[in-house]
Write an enzyme that holds these catalytic residues in place. Sequence first.
Site, PDB file in Angstrom:
ATOM      1  N   GLY A  80      45.235  73.491  26.741  1.00 38.98           N
ATOM      2  CA  GLY A  80      45.978  72.509  26.387  1.00 38.98           C
ATOM      3  C   GLY A  80      47.299  72.228  26.777  1.00 38.98           C
ATOM      4  O   GLY A  80      48.052  71.260  26.388  1.00 38.98           O
ATOM      5  N   ASP A 117      36.636  69.426  27.352  1.00 37.20           N
ATOM      6  CA  ASP A 117      36.586  70.654  27.612  1.00 37.20           C
ATOM      7  C   ASP A 117      35.084  71.292  27.316  1.00 37.20           C
ATOM      8  O   ASP A 117      34.687  70.999  26.220  1.00 37.20           O
ATOM      9  CB  ASP A 117      37.492  71.519  27.433  1.00 37.20           C
ATOM     10  CG  ASP A 117      37.728  72.829  28.365  1.00 37.20           C
ATOM     11  OD1 ASP A 117      38.687  72.939  29.414  1.00 37.20           O
ATOM     12  OD2 ASP A 117      36.693  73.839  28.286  1.00 37.20           O
ATOM     13  N   ASP A 161      30.552  69.221  28.195  1.00 43.01           N
ATOM     14  CA  ASP A 161      30.312  69.375  29.747  1.00 43.01           C
ATOM     15  C   ASP A 161      30.509  68.061  30.546  1.00 43.01           C
ATOM     16  O   ASP A 161      29.784  67.324  30.018  1.00 43.01           O
ATOM     17  CB  ASP A 161      28.906  70.045  29.741  1.00 43.01           C
ATOM     18  CG  ASP A 161      28.707  70.658  31.219  1.00 43.01           C
ATOM     19  OD1 ASP A 161      29.221  69.802  32.185  1.00 43.01           O
ATOM     20  OD2 ASP A 161      28.156  71.567  31.433  1.00 43.01           O
ATOM     21  N   ASP A 186      41.567  69.535  36.068  1.00 43.46           N
ATOM     22  CA  ASP A 186      42.107  70.928  36.533  1.00 43.46           C
ATOM     23  C   ASP A 186      40.979  72.154  36.278  1.00 43.46           C
ATOM     24  O   ASP A 186      41.220  73.027  36.169  1.00 43.46           O
ATOM     25  CB  ASP A 186      43.279  71.439  35.736  1.00 43.46           C
ATOM     26  CG  ASP A 186      43.904  72.545  35.814  1.00 43.46           C
ATOM     27  OD1 ASP A 186      43.899  72.963  37.081  1.00 43.46           O
ATOM     28  OD2 ASP A 186      44.575  73.246  35.132  1.00 43.46           O
ATOM     29  N   LYS A 201      41.918  69.032  40.832  1.00 37.29           N
ATOM     30  CA  LYS A 201      42.129  70.499  41.593  1.00 37.29           C
ATOM     31  C   LYS A 201      40.995  70.728  42.503  1.00 37.29           C
ATOM     32  O   LYS A 201      39.933  70.444  41.905  1.00 37.29           O
ATOM     33  CB  LYS A 201      42.264  71.297  40.549  1.00 37.29           C
ATOM     34  CG  LYS A 201      42.544  73.139  40.998  1.00 37.29           C
ATOM     35  CD  LYS A 201      42.921  73.826  39.956  1.00 37.29           C
ATOM     36  CE  LYS A 201      41.878  74.285  39.217  1.00 37.29           C
ATOM     37  NZ  LYS A 201      42.438  75.139  38.106  1.00 37.29           N
TER      38      LYS A 201
HETATM   39  C1  LIG Z   1      42.165  75.952  34.468  1.00 33.82           C
HETATM   40  S1  LIG Z   1      41.665  75.611  32.924  1.00 33.82           S
HETATM   41  C2  LIG Z   1      42.480  73.966  32.497  1.00 33.82           C
HETATM   42  C3  LIG Z   1      43.783  74.283  32.046  1.00 33.82           C
HETATM   43  C4  LIG Z   1      44.505  73.059  31.405  1.00 33.82           C
HETATM   44  N1  LIG Z   1      44.676  72.301  32.577  1.00 33.82           N
HETATM   45  C5  LIG Z   1      45.832  73.503  30.612  1.00 33.82           C
HETATM   46  O1  LIG Z   1      46.593  73.121  31.224  1.00 33.82           O
HETATM   47  O2  LIG Z   1      45.804  73.996  29.753  1.00 33.82           O
HETATM   48  C6  LIG Z   1      39.934  74.989  33.395  1.00 33.82           C
HETATM   49  C7  LIG Z   1      39.282  74.424  32.232  1.00 33.82           C
HETATM   50  O3  LIG Z   1      38.137  73.870  32.796  1.00 33.82           O
HETATM   51  C8  LIG Z   1      36.811  74.058  31.780  1.00 33.82           C
HETATM   52  N2  LIG Z   1      35.572  73.643  32.595  1.00 33.82           N
HETATM   53  C9  LIG Z   1      34.912  74.497  33.156  1.00 33.82           C
HETATM   54  N3  LIG Z   1      33.711  73.896  33.478  1.00 33.82           N
HETATM   55  C10 LIG Z   1      33.642  72.561  32.788  1.00 33.82           C
HETATM   56  C11 LIG Z   1      32.740  71.543  32.625  1.00 33.82           C
HETATM   57  N4  LIG Z   1      31.471  71.455  33.291  1.00 33.82           N
HETATM   58  N5  LIG Z   1      33.154  70.707  31.762  1.00 33.82           N
HETATM   59  C12 LIG Z   1      33.970  70.703  31.196  1.00 33.82           C
HETATM   60  N6  LIG Z   1      35.260  71.594  31.078  1.00 33.82           N
HETATM   61  C13 LIG Z   1      34.821  72.599  31.970  1.00 33.82           C
HETATM   62  C14 LIG Z   1      37.146  75.381  31.268  1.00 33.82           C
HETATM   63  O4  LIG Z   1      36.463  75.694  30.178  1.00 33.82           O
HETATM   64  C15 LIG Z   1      38.639  75.697  31.469  1.00 33.82           C
HETATM   65  O5  LIG Z   1      39.008  75.449  30.118  1.00 33.82           O
END
Ligand SMILES: C[S@@+](CC[C@H](N)C(=O)[O-])C[C@H]1O[C@@H](n2cnc3c(N)ncnc32)[C@H](O)[C@@H]1O
Length: 197
Positions: free
Chosen positions: A51, A71, A89, A113, A153
């Site tokens: 977050g 997320d 998802d 991200d 990203k």
């Molecule tokens: C690098 S982290 C994000 C960090 C966030 N931007 C922050 O500032 O706290 C990437 C996130 O993408 C989520 N993620 C991966 N695949 C996903 C999907 N198919 N749908 C939703 N979220 C997903 C992961 O659970 C993870 O929490």
Amino acid sequence: MARFVLKDPFYKKAKEEGFRARSVYKLKDIDAKYHVIKKGDIVIDLGCSPGSFLQVLSDMVGESGSVIGIDILPTPALPRKNVKTIQADIREVDIVKLLGEFGLARADAITCDIAPNLSGIREVDDARIEELFLSVLNVVTDALKPGGNFIIKSFSTTVQKSITAQLQKKFTKVSQYKPPASRAVSSEIFFVCLGKK
Ligand SMILES: C[S@@+](CC[C@H](N)C(=O)[O-])C[C@H]1O[C@@H](n2cnc3c(N)ncnc32)[C@H](O)[C@@H]1O
């Protein structure tokens, strides 16, 4: 925890400033350079947990704006009136229905991200990156207003050309940018896309 993480200046800074992740400095830097988010905006943050983007987006849009975080994992509660999160998802979410449930119109900006699970096998990883990109692009098509901005990203891959071409079809201006907080050893880059056509 690995020593290089503890020594990382952005990790230390995030801890000191009360941010949930060091990635917050990537978003701050991108916004300072490209002016993606403004006061009063409705913003969707894809892959929002834990977050840190939500923390800074909440300040950027102010009281008159709204931020929706999505997320696949739970996001620790964030006590801000203008932020809502849901666990879903993004490959399956009905984004228009979701915005309706929150009483919101289409978004002024979308940030993403998300990193797919990478295997180290080039062909497999490129396919995963492209699959995720296409899902995110569907969300952008359905949920972003004309004129809206988008940050995603990505990673330096063989599908980068095709990703760039698809973004250029949809946006007036597309830039690739690696913020200082993005680790030099990572092939991570951000596409900053302004003005949805
Ligand atoms: C690098 S982290 C994000 C960090 C966030 N931007 C922050 O500032 O706290 C990437 C996130 O993408 C989520 N993620 C991966 N695949 C996903 C999907 N198919 N749908 C939703 N979220 C997903 C992961 O659970 C993870 O929490």
